[in-house]
Write an enzyme that holds these catalytic residues in place. Sequence first.
Site, PDB file in Angstrom:
ATOM      1  N   PHE A 113     -14.236  -3.164   0.182  1.00 42.54           N
ATOM      2  CA  PHE A 113     -15.282  -1.947   0.115  1.00 42.54           C
ATOM      3  C   PHE A 113     -15.058  -1.394  -1.307  1.00 42.54           C
ATOM      4  O   PHE A 113     -15.963  -0.728  -2.004  1.00 42.54           O
ATOM      5  CB  PHE A 113     -15.117  -0.864   1.217  1.00 42.54           C
ATOM      6  CG  PHE A 113     -15.057  -1.307   2.443  1.00 42.54           C
ATOM      7  CD1 PHE A 113     -16.003  -2.421   3.013  1.00 42.54           C
ATOM      8  CD2 PHE A 113     -14.022  -1.011   3.387  1.00 42.54           C
ATOM      9  CE1 PHE A 113     -15.730  -2.659   4.148  1.00 42.54           C
ATOM     10  CE2 PHE A 113     -14.053  -1.425   4.490  1.00 42.54           C
ATOM     11  CZ  PHE A 113     -15.088  -2.520   5.093  1.00 42.54           C
ATOM     12  N   GLU A 129     -18.916   4.506  -0.153  1.00 38.74           N
ATOM     13  CA  GLU A 129     -18.372   3.983  -1.345  1.00 38.74           C
ATOM     14  C   GLU A 129     -18.836   4.048  -2.648  1.00 38.74           C
ATOM     15  O   GLU A 129     -18.290   4.302  -3.617  1.00 38.74           O
ATOM     16  CB  GLU A 129     -17.779   2.593  -1.102  1.00 38.74           C
ATOM     17  CG  GLU A 129     -16.770   2.370   0.024  1.00 38.74           C
ATOM     18  CD  GLU A 129     -17.672   2.353   1.453  1.00 38.74           C
ATOM     19  OE1 GLU A 129     -18.633   2.493   1.667  1.00 38.74           O
ATOM     20  OE2 GLU A 129     -16.685   2.208   2.603  1.00 38.74           O
ATOM     21  N   SER A 140      -4.700   4.829   5.808  1.00 34.17           N
ATOM     22  CA  SER A 140      -4.434   3.337   5.411  1.00 34.17           C
ATOM     23  C   SER A 140      -4.126   3.225   4.220  1.00 34.17           C
ATOM     24  O   SER A 140      -3.570   2.262   3.845  1.00 34.17           O
ATOM     25  CB  SER A 140      -5.825   2.547   5.795  1.00 34.17           C
ATOM     26  OG  SER A 140      -6.123   2.687   7.229  1.00 34.17           O
ATOM     27  N   ASP A 194      -8.514  -7.752  11.665  1.00 32.80           N
ATOM     28  CA  ASP A 194      -9.628  -7.380  11.581  1.00 32.80           C
ATOM     29  C   ASP A 194     -10.396  -8.488  11.190  1.00 32.80           C
ATOM     30  O   ASP A 194     -11.950  -8.489  11.419  1.00 32.80           O
ATOM     31  CB  ASP A 194      -9.782  -6.118  10.561  1.00 32.80           C
ATOM     32  CG  ASP A 194      -9.633  -4.917  11.218  1.00 32.80           C
ATOM     33  OD1 ASP A 194      -9.348  -4.644  12.376  1.00 32.80           O
ATOM     34  OD2 ASP A 194      -9.349  -3.844  10.160  1.00 32.80           O
ATOM     35  N   ARG A 208      -1.885  -4.758   3.170  1.00 29.16           N
ATOM     36  CA  ARG A 208      -1.510  -4.288   4.198  1.00 29.16           C
ATOM     37  C   ARG A 208      -0.133  -4.492   4.966  1.00 29.16           C
ATOM     38  O   ARG A 208       0.660  -3.667   5.401  1.00 29.16           O
ATOM     39  CB  ARG A 208      -2.547  -4.292   5.353  1.00 29.16           C
ATOM     40  CG  ARG A 208      -2.258  -3.917   6.588  1.00 29.16           C
ATOM     41  CD  ARG A 208      -3.577  -4.024   7.673  1.00 29.16           C
ATOM     42  NE  ARG A 208      -3.114  -3.700   8.831  1.00 29.16           N
ATOM     43  CZ  ARG A 208      -2.934  -4.265  10.050  1.00 29.16           C
ATOM     44  NH1 ARG A 208      -2.929  -5.549  10.132  1.00 29.16           N
ATOM     45  NH2 ARG A 208      -2.553  -3.782  11.270  1.00 29.16           N
ATOM     46  N   ARG A 214       0.681  -1.216  -0.111  1.00 27.86           N
ATOM     47  CA  ARG A 214      -0.102   0.184  -0.124  1.00 27.86           C
ATOM     48  C   ARG A 214       0.924   1.203   0.176  1.00 27.86           C
ATOM     49  O   ARG A 214       0.418   2.240  -0.605  1.00 27.86           O
ATOM     50  CB  ARG A 214      -1.003  -0.097   1.152  1.00 27.86           C
ATOM     51  CG  ARG A 214      -0.345  -0.007   2.433  1.00 27.86           C
ATOM     52  CD  ARG A 214      -1.214  -0.301   3.539  1.00 27.86           C
ATOM     53  NE  ARG A 214      -0.704  -0.663   4.863  1.00 27.86           N
ATOM     54  CZ  ARG A 214      -1.246  -0.044   6.003  1.00 27.86           C
ATOM     55  NH1 ARG A 214      -2.163   0.625   6.052  1.00 27.86           N
ATOM     56  NH2 ARG A 214      -0.443  -0.495   7.204  1.00 27.86           N
TER      57      ARG A 214
END
Lengths: 281, 311
Positions: B80, B55, B34, B114, B164, B7
Amino acid sequence: MPNIPELKDICTQIRRDILRMVHANNSGHPGGSLGCTEFFVSLYFEIMNHNNNFSMDGINEDLFFLSNGHISPVWYATLARSGYFELAELATFRKINSRLQGHPTTHDNLQGVRVSSGSLGQGLSVAIGAALTKKLNKDNSYIYSLHGDGELQEGQNWEAIMYASANKVDNLIATIDYNKKQIDGSINDVLPMGDIAKKFRAFDWEVMVEKDGNNLEAIISCLNNAKDLSAKGKPVVIILHTEMGNGVDFMIGTHAWHGVAPNDEQLADALSQNPETLGDY
Amino acid sequence: MELKDTRSGFGAGLTQLGKSNPNVVALCADLTGSLKMNDFKANHPERFFQVGVAEANMIGIAAGMTIGGKIPFTGTFANFSTSRVYDQIRQSVAYSEKNVKICASHAGVTLGEDGATHQVLEDIGMMKMLPNMVVINPCDYNQTKAATIAIADYIGPVYLRFGRPKVPNFTPADRKFEIGKAVHLQDGTDVTIVATGHLVWEALQAAKTLANDGISAEIINIHTIKPLDKKAILTSVSKTKCIVTAEEHMLNGGLGDSIAQLLGRNNPAPLEMVGVNDTFGESGPPMQLLEKYGLDAKAIVAATKKVIARK
């Protein structure tokens, strides 16, 4: 000053176009199309600064987005009568290999269409995007959009409504086709939405209500007022009261003609109520 | 080996595009940090659009912004960016042929703690099924940065998938990214291993283990799942006579699925697929999740031995 008799003739001819297109393939959406005829004619023949020599980017011209894509017949007829493409092409509506798809698409490079629509609730976001690019490009043209009233049941609209006021998208004039009907019946039977104007005001939009949405003079005056209200920090919405099926006595006042084509007899009756003015396609 | 998150490669690419291409605009749905879009936002506030947690609206706005010449990059988590907004992408972007770059972070199980609500494993499949959509899943920081820069020059919708965790940054910083062109990482004769995203590194580790066992593996990095570099794959398989695919994605609909189609039609060689087998993920540290769900070098080694035995 608008030439109202001339615009009325265009409306009558476009009503004939809509009825004949839908009848010819026994499918399509005449009700909402007939109800919005005066709105489309006002926009394309009086209000918008637009170029029928179509370019996707539409620099330095006003742009229109149809969110409730199912009323494609009135848009196609308006575009053809405005010179975007040949009138004869209206005869291909909903037929195989046609650019005039059931719901509008950019896929076949039909002049006048800038985004596909049909799956409801997406057009306001797209219109906001186009409005933001106009601002980045320092292009002072307007963005117009049309949405069904039942379409406001789609949640994406409220994301867009919230965004537009918060970000002062004030070069956008959205219109709600407020005919109070949707496929399964009246809005109040399907999902009552309360006071739509009040909801838009609560979201900090500039709200206009036009109760005479099938009257050319009223619509033109309303759209001109909407332009005057633009560029003042708020997006503008017009709640346009229309009659679904307007111009054909047996189609008015019912949701039954939302997506149903007239048969031969009904077509003849409907056309007799709208005599040819500019020549059929 | 330097560890870096893909990212951040996206963020660095976007920063560079901000300077080099005035038509690039960025949209974010409340995940600026993020997605590593902070620099772009700070350098070009007039070209950065915070849309909030909305979104669907973001995708629609991006589609509209292309009208008039802007090149929108949308940023949010992969889940998303795809499943939440599939119809918006389908109608307003793909069918409408809009020049939108859908940039998706935190893809796959390596999103980690998560858990499954956020660990999308179906996104490649959803995106590759859309006509007009290019699907790219780079393997490390350098390649993600290069891909981000490259897609701005391509006209049409693109799905760019990254992640991530900090992972080895092993591709050369100066390598130009070519959409649709596989990258040959290692020659071999016994098996072709094609991998995408984070699993390219795992494939390279697997190759070392296999070499110790006397197995010579050819390693190909398929950063572009659509359009697929069919020639590179078929050429390699005609030599090695078997293939293993590896991806941090569901087996249904992923890279392996595309390659199974390709081989079935052209050269039905033995195929084994490393991926997630019809299950959701769960919370946990990224590397432990890769192991638990059979997505690590060990799983690639096992699949390779199995496929060679089938030759």
